[in-house]
Design a protein around this motif. Structure first.
Motif, PDB file in Angstrom:
ATOM      1  N   THR A 112       3.280  10.051   4.072  1.00  0.00           N
ATOM      2  CA  THR A 112       3.224  11.447   3.638  1.00  0.00           C
ATOM      3  C   THR A 112       2.559  11.646   2.276  1.00  0.00           C
ATOM      4  O   THR A 112       2.273  12.775   1.904  1.00  0.00           O
ATOM      5  N   ALA A 113       2.321  10.585   1.543  1.00  0.00           N
ATOM      6  CA  ALA A 113       1.633  10.630   0.260  1.00  0.00           C
ATOM      7  C   ALA A 113       1.192   9.204  -0.072  1.00  0.00           C
ATOM      8  O   ALA A 113       1.756   8.241   0.455  1.00  0.00           O
ATOM      9  N   PRO A 114       0.184   9.070  -0.927  1.00  0.00           N
ATOM     10  CA  PRO A 114      -0.415   7.756  -1.147  1.00  0.00           C
ATOM     11  C   PRO A 114       0.552   6.641  -1.548  1.00  0.00           C
ATOM     12  O   PRO A 114       0.364   5.509  -1.130  1.00  0.00           O
ATOM     13  N   TYR A 115       1.566   6.926  -2.326  1.00  0.00           N
ATOM     14  CA  TYR A 115       2.454   5.867  -2.795  1.00  0.00           C
ATOM     15  C   TYR A 115       3.803   5.851  -2.084  1.00  0.00           C
ATOM     16  O   TYR A 115       4.699   5.117  -2.483  1.00  0.00           O
ATOM     17  N   GLU A 116       3.930   6.642  -1.050  1.00  0.00           N
ATOM     18  CA  GLU A 116       5.175   6.663  -0.283  1.00  0.00           C
ATOM     19  C   GLU A 116       5.184   5.580   0.779  1.00  0.00           C
ATOM     20  O   GLU A 116       4.139   5.247   1.344  1.00  0.00           O
ATOM     21  N   GLU A 117       6.345   5.054   1.051  1.00  0.00           N
ATOM     22  CA  GLU A 117       6.522   4.121   2.158  1.00  0.00           C
ATOM     23  C   GLU A 117       6.285   4.895   3.461  1.00  0.00           C
ATOM     24  O   GLU A 117       6.753   6.024   3.603  1.00  0.00           O
ATOM     25  N   PRO A 118       5.556   4.354   4.417  1.00  0.00           N
ATOM     26  CA  PRO A 118       5.304   5.110   5.650  1.00  0.00           C
ATOM     27  C   PRO A 118       6.510   5.131   6.587  1.00  0.00           C
ATOM     28  O   PRO A 118       7.335   4.217   6.585  1.00  0.00           O
ATOM     29  N   PHE A 119       6.587   6.188   7.375  1.00  0.00           N
ATOM     30  CA  PHE A 119       7.517   6.240   8.500  1.00  0.00           C
ATOM     31  C   PHE A 119       6.896   5.370   9.584  1.00  0.00           C
ATOM     32  O   PHE A 119       5.703   5.484   9.875  1.00  0.00           O
TER      33      PHE A 119
END
Length: 135
Positions: free
Chosen positions: A37-44
């Motif tokens: 959901t954003a560049p530095y977020e862990e993906p779902f």
């Protein structure tokens, strides 16, 4: 994947957001897909996690919004789109996003990466990704 395929995928994404339930997500995303959901977020990771995030992230299928998109680039199995979304009437929240998508042979997204931007001084944000597992 070609430009027409990416355009059709983005149109299906909008239709899925406007449709009750999450059945269309299986057409959009491969079972093992990731959605960042954003560049530095862990993906779902995986369709069940994406489905839960999807339902938590929208007000419902009758949510008022407009969406405009432009395909920026397509190369091999990767597509990039610039997307502008305005929520509400009057508009209460807006985003300009870059979407980077990788597709499988069936045209389903295997990796979705979102780069959200919003106007200075406006409220914005994204869904925090899941907490990374301890290693």
């Amino acid at each position: 994947m070609d430009r027409a395929g990416v355009t059709a995928w983005v149109e299906l994404y909008e239709r899925a957001w406007r449709t009750a339930g999450t059945e269309l997500l299986g057409e959009l995303f491969a079972p093992e897909a990731t959605y960042q959901t954003a560049p530095y977020e862990e993906p779902f990771r995986g369709l069940p996690a994406i489905t839960a995030m999807w339902e938590a992230g929208r007000a419902g299928p009758d949510e008022v919004f407009t969406m405009r998109s432009e395909i920026v680039a397509v190369e091999d199995d990767i597509g990039v789109a610039r997307v502008e979304v305005r929520y509400g009437d009057p508009v209460g929240q807006e985003y300009r996003d870059l979407w980077v998508m990788r597709y499988d042979e069936a045209g389903r997204c295997t990796r979705f990466e979102e780069w959200p931007f919003w106007p200075k001084g406006a409220r914005g944000g994204w869904h925090e990704g899941p907490k990374p597992a301890d290693t």
